[in-house]
Design an enzyme around this catalytic site. Sequence first.
Site, PDB file in Angstrom:
ATOM      1  N   GLN A   1      41.454  36.842  -0.477  1.00  0.00           N
ATOM      2  CA  GLN A   1      40.688  35.977  -1.375  1.00  0.00           C
ATOM      3  C   GLN A   1      40.712  34.513  -0.919  1.00  0.00           C
ATOM      4  O   GLN A   1      40.140  33.649  -1.557  1.00  0.00           O
ATOM      5  CB  GLN A   1      41.162  36.107  -2.825  1.00  0.00           C
ATOM      6  CG  GLN A   1      42.486  35.416  -3.145  1.00  0.00           C
ATOM      7  CD  GLN A   1      42.889  35.653  -4.581  1.00  0.00           C
ATOM      8  OE1 GLN A   1      43.192  36.768  -4.996  1.00  0.00           O
ATOM      9  NE2 GLN A   1      42.894  34.597  -5.391  1.00  0.00           N
TER      10      GLN A   1
ATOM     11  N   LEU B   1      55.599  30.788  -9.565  1.00  0.00           N
ATOM     12  CA  LEU B   1      55.340  30.846 -11.001  1.00  0.00           C
ATOM     13  C   LEU B   1      55.699  29.550 -11.713  1.00  0.00           C
ATOM     14  O   LEU B   1      56.658  28.871 -11.360  1.00  0.00           O
ATOM     15  CB  LEU B   1      56.125  32.012 -11.622  1.00  0.00           C
ATOM     16  CG  LEU B   1      55.774  33.397 -11.072  1.00  0.00           C
ATOM     17  CD1 LEU B   1      56.639  34.460 -11.736  1.00  0.00           C
ATOM     18  CD2 LEU B   1      54.293  33.720 -11.251  1.00  0.00           C
ATOM     19  N   HIS B   2      54.895  29.235 -12.716  1.00  0.00           N
ATOM     20  CA  HIS B   2      55.128  28.053 -13.553  1.00  0.00           C
ATOM     21  C   HIS B   2      54.835  28.428 -15.003  1.00  0.00           C
ATOM     22  O   HIS B   2      54.496  29.584 -15.289  1.00  0.00           O
ATOM     23  CB  HIS B   2      54.264  26.888 -13.070  1.00  0.00           C
ATOM     24  CG  HIS B   2      52.807  27.250 -12.896  1.00  0.00           C
ATOM     25  ND1 HIS B   2      52.010  27.627 -13.951  1.00  0.00           N
ATOM     26  CD2 HIS B   2      52.020  27.344 -11.792  1.00  0.00           C
ATOM     27  CE1 HIS B   2      50.792  27.892 -13.520  1.00  0.00           C
ATOM     28  NE2 HIS B   2      50.769  27.747 -12.195  1.00  0.00           N
TER      29      HIS B   2
ATOM     30  N   HIS C   1      51.709  30.567 -15.849  1.00  0.00           N
ATOM     31  CA  HIS C   1      51.883  32.005 -15.675  1.00  0.00           C
ATOM     32  C   HIS C   1      52.738  32.573 -16.814  1.00  0.00           C
ATOM     33  O   HIS C   1      52.455  33.629 -17.369  1.00  0.00           O
ATOM     34  CB  HIS C   1      52.615  32.310 -14.362  1.00  0.00           C
ATOM     35  CG  HIS C   1      51.897  31.870 -13.129  1.00  0.00           C
ATOM     36  ND1 HIS C   1      52.350  30.858 -12.321  1.00  0.00           N
ATOM     37  CD2 HIS C   1      50.752  32.323 -12.549  1.00  0.00           C
ATOM     38  CE1 HIS C   1      51.535  30.710 -11.303  1.00  0.00           C
ATOM     39  NE2 HIS C   1      50.552  31.574 -11.407  1.00  0.00           N
TER      40      HIS C   1
ATOM     41  N   GLU D   1      42.467  30.727 -18.537  1.00  0.00           N
ATOM     42  CA  GLU D   1      41.141  30.088 -18.556  1.00  0.00           C
ATOM     43  C   GLU D   1      41.031  28.957 -17.543  1.00  0.00           C
ATOM     44  O   GLU D   1      39.955  28.399 -17.363  1.00  0.00           O
ATOM     45  CB  GLU D   1      40.842  29.573 -19.974  1.00  0.00           C
ATOM     46  CG  GLU D   1      40.469  30.714 -20.899  1.00  0.00           C
ATOM     47  CD  GLU D   1      40.239  30.291 -22.337  1.00  0.00           C
ATOM     48  OE1 GLU D   1      40.702  29.194 -22.716  1.00  0.00           O
ATOM     49  OE2 GLU D   1      39.625  31.080 -23.079  1.00  0.00           O
TER      50      GLU D   1
HETATM   51  P1  AMP Z   1      47.482  32.579  -9.736  1.00  0.00           P
HETATM   52  O1  AMP Z   1      48.910  32.876  -9.462  1.00  0.00           O
HETATM   53  O2  AMP Z   1      47.078  31.170  -9.475  1.00  0.00           O
HETATM   54  O3  AMP Z   1      46.539  33.602  -9.155  1.00  0.00           O
HETATM   55  O4  AMP Z   1      47.310  32.730 -11.311  1.00  0.00           O
HETATM   56  C1  AMP Z   1      47.649  33.914 -11.975  1.00  0.00           C
HETATM   57  C2  AMP Z   1      47.120  33.839 -13.392  1.00  0.00           C
HETATM   58  O5  AMP Z   1      47.710  32.730 -14.055  1.00  0.00           O
HETATM   59  C3  AMP Z   1      45.592  33.610 -13.432  1.00  0.00           C
HETATM   60  O6  AMP Z   1      45.041  34.381 -14.488  1.00  0.00           O
HETATM   61  C4  AMP Z   1      45.493  32.137 -13.707  1.00  0.00           C
HETATM   62  O7  AMP Z   1      44.296  31.768 -14.346  1.00  0.00           O
HETATM   63  C5  AMP Z   1      46.678  31.923 -14.620  1.00  0.00           C
HETATM   64  N1  AMP Z   1      47.075  30.518 -14.623  1.00  0.00           N
HETATM   65  C6  AMP Z   1      47.357  29.736 -13.557  1.00  0.00           C
HETATM   66  N2  AMP Z   1      47.602  28.471 -13.950  1.00  0.00           N
HETATM   67  C7  AMP Z   1      47.470  28.453 -15.302  1.00  0.00           C
HETATM   68  C8  AMP Z   1      47.587  27.433 -16.306  1.00  0.00           C
HETATM   69  N3  AMP Z   1      47.889  26.179 -16.001  1.00  0.00           N
HETATM   70  N4  AMP Z   1      47.373  27.788 -17.590  1.00  0.00           N
HETATM   71  C9  AMP Z   1      47.047  29.069 -17.913  1.00  0.00           C
HETATM   72  N5  AMP Z   1      46.915  30.061 -17.024  1.00  0.00           N
HETATM   73  C10 AMP Z   1      47.123  29.762 -15.732  1.00  0.00           C
END
Ligand code: AMP
Length: 305
Positions: free
Chosen positions: A84, A56-57, A60, A172
């Site tokens: 996926q 997480l960052h 998230h 997005e």
């Molecule tokens: P992930 O863990 O990469 O599957 O991401 C989980 C959710 O966090 C998804 O809806 C991503 O689009 C969103 N997300 C990831 N990185 C960002 C970011 N830099 N800014 C906004 N949303 C993000």
Amino acid sequence: MKQAAIRQEISESNLYMKVCYTKTELTQEIARLRRETPALEGATPTLGFVPTMGALHQGHLSLLWRARRENDIAVASIFVNPIQFNNPNDLKTYPRNLEADLKLLEPLELDLVFAPTAEVMYPAGAPIEHYDFGALEQVMEGKNRPGHFNGVGVVVGRLFKLINPDKAYFGEKDYQQIAVIQELVRQLQLPIQIVPCPIVREDDGLALSSRNLLLSDENRALAPNIYRILKESVALAQGGATVLEVKTWVEAEIGAVPGMALEYFEMADGVSLQPVARWEGATHVVGCIVVQLGGVRLIDNIRYR
Ligand code: AMP
């Protein structure tokens, strides 16, 4: 540390939020939260949900803060969804650290985090659903990562059915994914509002991503060129460049950055995701890009109109 020891440590820590690992625990806890949480507005409490793959960052966290703010009950999931990933090495190297993730979540005071294993989400012998997202999955991520969106649809569909959120929050940064999830919810006829959230960036413009951890120092320094080029291309478009000129320019600029290989750059209709060839008649255009840098896949996008 072994899984069991990690779970023990987590359950002994003073976490406000409950961490569930199995579907039974999850559904019981959701039922309890729905029963016992007072509703701030309206008669029944609302539940906001954010699915993630962990590592997480702040990107998230921006989704999670919003889910927390806008709902009586806030739930996150952390699950690196194997089906996926079309590239086995990407799955193998994907960063995972549940303990660090839960620490980061502490200040948010979420009600519940669901952290299943692959065996929980995909019991042996159980068939995998097949979705048809039509034209939405025939371009960009869908075209370049065969099976990717079906994998996303399967896991998000299963999570939605288990958790029954009122609202689900998506970034997005994965622009096409939001359109696919909206189609998923339509096909499954689930009464869930999908809430798109803006991209969170580093100060130097790089879109936050769990995969950024995998960049070497040298490539980390080069990576902000992606957003710089996208921003400059918007200025180019505003100055009168055609869609084709913008596209060709971005392709050349990315190609000129050492080590960067363009996987694709598409000017897409913001709703249908289909390629846009000219500005005339286009009311919503998004430039979607994927760049490979030192074996790391970086995704980003920018809106032109
Ligand atoms: P992930 O863990 O990469 O599957 O991401 C989980 C959710 O966090 C998804 O809806 C991503 O689009 C969103 N997300 C990831 N990185 C960002 C970011 N830099 N800014 C906004 N949303 C993000």
